[in-house]
Design an enzyme around this catalytic site. Sequence first.
Site, short mmCIF file in Angstrom:
data_model
loop_
_atom_site.label_atom_id
_atom_site.label_comp_id
_atom_site.label_asym_id
_atom_site.label_seq_id
_atom_site.Cartn_x
_atom_site.Cartn_y
_atom_site.Cartn_z
N GLU A 260 22.84 -58.91 -17.78
CA GLU A 260 23.57 -58.78 -16.52
C GLU A 260 25.00 -58.31 -16.81
O GLU A 260 25.73 -58.94 -17.58
CB GLU A 260 23.62 -60.12 -15.79
CG GLU A 260 24.42 -60.05 -14.49
CD GLU A 260 24.67 -61.41 -13.87
OE1 GLU A 260 25.22 -61.44 -12.75
OE2 GLU A 260 24.31 -62.43 -14.49
N ALA A 265 35.96 -53.26 -15.66
CA ALA A 265 37.21 -52.77 -15.10
C ALA A 265 38.10 -52.21 -16.20
O ALA A 265 38.00 -52.60 -17.38
CB ALA A 265 37.94 -53.89 -14.35
N VAL A 266 38.99 -51.28 -15.80
CA VAL A 266 40.01 -50.70 -16.67
C VAL A 266 41.34 -50.77 -15.93
O VAL A 266 41.39 -50.58 -14.70
CB VAL A 266 39.68 -49.23 -17.04
CG1 VAL A 266 40.80 -48.61 -17.87
CG2 VAL A 266 38.36 -49.16 -17.80
N VAL A 272 41.01 -42.78 -15.19
CA VAL A 272 40.81 -41.33 -15.18
C VAL A 272 41.04 -40.74 -16.57
O VAL A 272 41.50 -39.60 -16.70
CB VAL A 272 41.72 -40.64 -14.14
CG1 VAL A 272 41.17 -39.28 -13.78
CG2 VAL A 272 41.85 -41.48 -12.88
N LYS A 273 40.75 -41.51 -17.61
CA LYS A 273 40.86 -41.02 -18.99
C LYS A 273 39.53 -41.11 -19.73
O LYS A 273 39.46 -40.88 -20.93
CB LYS A 273 41.92 -41.81 -19.75
CG LYS A 273 43.34 -41.66 -19.21
CD LYS A 273 44.33 -42.45 -20.04
CE LYS A 273 45.75 -42.30 -19.49
NZ LYS A 273 46.74 -43.08 -20.29
N GLY A 276 36.27 -45.88 -19.01
CA GLY A 276 35.16 -46.62 -18.43
C GLY A 276 33.82 -46.15 -18.97
O GLY A 276 32.95 -46.95 -19.34
N THR A 277 33.65 -44.83 -19.06
CA THR A 277 32.41 -44.27 -19.61
C THR A 277 32.27 -44.62 -21.08
O THR A 277 31.17 -44.94 -21.56
CB THR A 277 32.41 -42.74 -19.42
OG1 THR A 277 32.46 -42.44 -18.03
CG2 THR A 277 31.16 -42.11 -20.02
N TYR A 302 32.00 -49.35 -3.26
CA TYR A 302 32.95 -48.49 -3.96
C TYR A 302 32.53 -48.20 -5.40
O TYR A 302 33.03 -47.27 -6.02
CB TYR A 302 34.33 -49.15 -3.96
CG TYR A 302 34.84 -49.49 -2.58
CD1 TYR A 302 35.27 -48.49 -1.71
CD2 TYR A 302 34.87 -50.82 -2.13
CE1 TYR A 302 35.72 -48.80 -0.43
CE2 TYR A 302 35.32 -51.13 -0.86
CZ TYR A 302 35.74 -50.11 -0.01
OH TYR A 302 36.18 -50.41 1.25
#
Length: 519
Positions: A260, A265-266, A272-273, A276-277, A302
């Site tokens: 789970e 979060a970042v 936008v760098k 997260g990916t 969201y």
Amino acid sequence: SPNLVDIPKQWYQRRVRGWFALCHVARIVTSRTQFDVTQIFGVSFLKFTFPIIKKQFLDKTESVLDRMKPDRQQMFRVLLPQLLDALEREIFNDKSSIWGPSNADSSDIFPGMDAILDGQSSSVTMVTQSSSKTAPNIKQCLSNDTIVKIIGSVTDPSKQLGPAGLPNSARDEGARLEEEKGVLRLEVIQNSLYKDVPKQHLLWLVGMQNVYVLQLPRMPKEYIARLVFDSKHKTLCLIKNNTVIGGICFRQFPAQDFTEVVFHAVSSNEQVKGYGTHLMNHLKDYHVQCGIYHFLTYADQYAIGYFKKQGFTDNITLPKHKYEGYIKDYEGATLMQCTLNPKICYKQLSKVIKRQKEIVQGLVEWKQSKINKVYPGLTCFKKGVARIQIENIPGIQESGWTPSSVKEEEHSNVNQKHFLHIWNRLKGHTSAWPFLEPVKTEIAPDYYQYIKYPSDLKTIGEKLNQGYYKTKKMFIADVHRIFNNCRMYNDPNTEYYKYAGNLQKFFISELKEAGLYDD
């Protein structure tokens, strides 16, 4: 046994280039001879991979020993390592009886690979393990020299697009480069009630809690703190300049075969760098090593788009009984699932795909540069023509295209008769009554919350009348979906679950009788 650290970089690069030229590119350029990986790398490939496979096998065995009976535990703990050690000694003994005379020298089975990679020859003798005869002299549209040249051009750093080339760069490319330079680091940490936790880990957990509180304002602070510091939850921290800037809190359920994802979060000033990916890719690789191949998470409106980009879907294929009662429910959120492929290294996935696209593009450009004749575009559609025969397209036959030997329309009519016969037989079966019509919400109010692609015999009959099923795969998939949906929604001990199994066995027997079943 070789250690990964001890593998020369040049040796590794040559093998990867060999795989590109002889295995991967050959699948795309059909005029080239395609080889299996074991044919190309042979004994050296086995020597390289066996120590890694051995360690993974022993680790996996150790993780399940607790579920075995004491006598079997003792057998696996003592005999299995001895067996693998003996096999390893034989593999690294070039004179062992397990090697035949054709590969006793422990060299690659494909001796011409080095010549291809060095670009020394465009006509290399191709040898396989089973035969020493040269391959037929087939005229190929791409020479070995051409492929080596194209691969060399896309591996040349001066010709590669970096993170600045946004249209051609993956979201996580910048983050991956920062990690390689040592700017970023990732750590999996957790609190513990039974052993001392390093002070630095506790500081990172506090920092991670602060990030979640700021980025997830709808979540109660106490709830976030309780889960982050819970000993059953782990956190993958993204650390920059010894400060936590992002992370993923998760809880593993190995026995249920899923994890789970609780929080992800970042920090706002680091978004936008591609971080997260990059975090999610690390988490995927971590779970592939752990042998867990399913993620489940609840996403609000969201976050749904983000999770879809990471490979999540709201089509839950994991059986309901595996996660019901284990995962935390969130009101107003959508349950999403991600299924992992153990053959993929997710940290390198975007880089590999980018390189493959560059190689294919290079092959296409080279091929186009050799075209001597360019045909004008089709203008018949502007004059009202709705469709034309494929063979009437200028240049299509010169490209090597040939019409299918099977008349599709006649073949489709034969299949339709089989489909109709099988459908009637299914309707008459004693176990078919729960699947004759769509599930009514009066009987199962939450059914369509779990089943996004319903199917039933009545709907399949309507599709048959409309001529919807053009291939047997379409028909078989729709029928199997009935049984899969039933198993997903119902518990194994219910009568519906049993009826689905009975009807599916009958369906397979009918397919075999009609000659439509493929093993």
